[in-house]
Design an enzyme around this catalytic site. Structure first.
Site, PDB file in Angstrom:
ATOM      1  N   GLU A   9       5.215  -5.640 -14.729  1.00 25.33           N
ATOM      2  CA  GLU A   9       5.993  -6.159 -13.589  1.00 25.33           C
ATOM      3  C   GLU A   9       6.091  -7.689 -13.596  1.00 25.33           C
ATOM      4  OE1 GLU A   9       4.580  -4.248 -10.012  1.00 25.33           O
ATOM      5  OE2 GLU A   9       5.269  -2.280 -10.713  1.00 25.33           O
TER       6      GLU A   9
ATOM      7  N   GLU B  78       5.958   3.704 -14.080  1.00 29.77           N
ATOM      8  CA  GLU B  78       5.285   3.863 -12.783  1.00 29.77           C
ATOM      9  C   GLU B  78       6.272   4.454 -11.797  1.00 29.77           C
ATOM     10  OE1 GLU B  78       3.213   0.708 -10.780  1.00 29.77           O
ATOM     11  OE2 GLU B  78       2.325  -0.063 -12.633  1.00 29.77           O
TER      12      GLU B  78
END
Length: 524
Positions: free
Chosen positions: A198, A312
């Site tokens: 991320e 995810e």
């Protein structure tokens, strides 16, 4: 909640070891005032041809940081989920963090590598039939441009870019060479190597974020392919499925290796963040809407057939007990599998276990953790939802009807997932034991060309079936359950044996309350 249900629940809290859980469930279920069931007609030709249906949703799971893979309870939970789903890969943060001890600089300023914990971590996974999906991060302290750049997690991972890309590249090459030497290129080439986590959020301190991450990716991908072009590398592992087009354009223009595209999204991400639109997308739709977006972006890119890994996903990125700990997850997961099919290569549910420390040491077994298995090894409804969906076949059949996935197994058994979705009843950090007010659904399943002598069995998950939260709440939600309570809670989370259902003229009826998920098997 009715008065009789309140009375029984209070009695159970005073003497939880006396009153059986099924008695409380039965009384409360009868006492609730239910809306008339809504009939859902389902029509299926038992002999119809179908399409391949790979189990993309259960091939990989996320987990707590790397060093936790050395714990016995982590390995216990890993084996439990492996048995229930047969999953292939596990992903975690922190293989380069200081607790793993891979990198430091010697007195002469030269890098020193220690692969002791790395080997124990990966050996433990492989011994249990699970391969690493290697997230390359975070930054070793002695390699960080600014060690003070850290994320807010309890263990404070370092988010800084490297102070020297020469040192970073050398570490990546040494890491990859060690893995190939230890496990062999035939094995390691089946793994995935994902660059960072991320970077569009506060996990990457480079400025500007995108340009500096692309530099990190380019160096890392080239270093890996120097060791072997068979090593699979990808990214950008962004939250909210960001940067996809820019990333693919960058790798194409600069001729940088990219073997797969990865991204993340959660059910409560916003349309503003994911789609840059001012609208509301409900929790049940967000993940697959984002998957469809990325699927289109890849199709329009220079790599139209690039594998897409959603590394995810979950119904929430927050700690919401009435979401991740509750029976809500069954229908949410089934609907997600239904709508994402055909658009993604592999999805990684975050996470398989609550052996997890991002917010610190777990203080209570059920706090809205992301895992399928709670502290003390108790199966949540989400675990049982995955176990039921694992029973689906690998051929998907055309079917008329809503809230259904119809499949055929290799032995000819039909396997249908049926569910009754309702929104969460509570979105706070405190669990509320309350049923949705939505009506039950009566699935009227009609099967054409059914073989003579066929019979049906039904598996269930829901508020009154394999829901450990109901017993835990009745116990008064102890922060530290006794060993006897733990044994009872583990039993409460177990699936009951399947129910045998009658088939009359090719017709089967199944009624599901809100939050109900069922797996209907029709055996030839």
């Amino acid at each position: 909640m009715s008065l009789i249900c309140v009375i029984v629940r209070r009695a159970m809290r005073r003497a939880a070891w006396v009153i059986p859980l099924f008695a409380l469930h039965s009384v409360c279920a009868l006492a609730q005032t239910a809306l008339p069931a809504k009939t859902i007609p389902i029509e299926l030709d038992a002999q119809a041809a179908g399409q391949p249906f790979p189990h993309f949703w259960e091939r990989m799971f996320g987990s707590g940081r790397a060093v936790l893979a050395l714990r016995a309870d982590y390995r216990r939970d890993l084996s439990m989920v492996k048995r229930a789903t047969g999953f292939d890969y596990v992903r975690f943060h922190g293989i380069f963090d200081r607790h793993v001890g891979l990198f430091h600089l010697g007195k002469d300023g030269k890098p020193v590598y220690n692969f002791s914990y790395v080997d124990q971590i990966y050996d433990g996974l492989l011994a249990r039939g699970v391969k690493p999906y290697v997230e390359l991060g975070f930054m070793p302290r002695e390699l960080a441009a600014d060690p003070a750049d850290t994320n807010g997690f309890w263990y404070h991972p370092i988010t800084s870019p490297p102070k020297s890309y020469k040192l970073w590249d050398a570490m990546i090459r040494a890491f990859a060479r060690h893995l190939v030497a230890r496990y062999g290129i035939d094995e390691v080439s089946t793994w995935y190597f994902e660059v960072w986590n991320e970077p569009n959020l506060n996990f990457w301190a480079g400025k500007p974020k995108q340009a500096t991450y692309f530099k990190l990716y380019a160096d890392t991908a080239r270093a890996l392919h120097e060791v072997s072009p068979r090593l699979r590398v990808g990214g950008p592992a962004t939250a909210q499925t960001a940067w996809v087009r820019a990333f693919l354009d960058y790798t194409h223009v600069h001729d940088i290796p990219v073997d797969f595209l990865s991204a993340h999204v959660y059910g409560d991400d916003t349309a503003a963040n994911v789609f840059h639109k001012d609208e509301h997308i409900p929790r049940r739709a967000m993940v697959c809407d984002a998957v469809a977006k990325v699927h289109r972006e890849i199709g329009q890119s220079p790599y139209p057939h690039l594998p897409f890994i959603l590394s995810e996903f979950n119904a929430t990125y927050m700690n919401l007990p009435n979401v991740t700990d509750s029976a809500y997850m069954g229908p949410w997961l089934a609907g997600t599998v239904d709508r994402c099919a055909g658009k993604v290569t592999m999805m990684s549910y975050w996470t398989f276990s609550d052996v997890f420390e991002e917010q610190g040491v777990v203080k209570t077994p059920f706090y809205g953790g992301y895992g399928l298995v709670s502290a003390y090894g108790m199966r949540k409804p989400a675990f049982n939802a995955f176990a039921l969906l694992h029973k689906l076949g690998h051929t998907r059949l055309p079917v008329r009807g809503a809230d259904v996935i119809a499949t055929r197994r290799r032995d000819g058994t039909l396997a249908l997932a049926l569910w009754n979705y309702a929104p969460p009843v509570n979105l706070t950090a405190q669990y509320v034991d309350r049923a949705p007010t939505q009506a039950a659904k009566r699935f009227d399943v009609r099967l054409a060309h059914l073989a003579a002598g066929s019979y049906a069995t039904l598996w269930r998950v829901g508020r009154h079936h394999a829901d450990v939260m109901r017993l835990y709440d009745a116990m008064g939600r102890p922060a530290y359950p006794s060993r006897l309570q733990i044994r009872r809670l583990r039993r409460a989370g177990m699936l009951a044996p399947p129910q045998v259902l009658p088939i009359h003229d090719g017709r089967i009826q199944v009624t599901l309350p809100p939050y109900g998920l069922a797996l209907l098997e029709v055996h030839p």
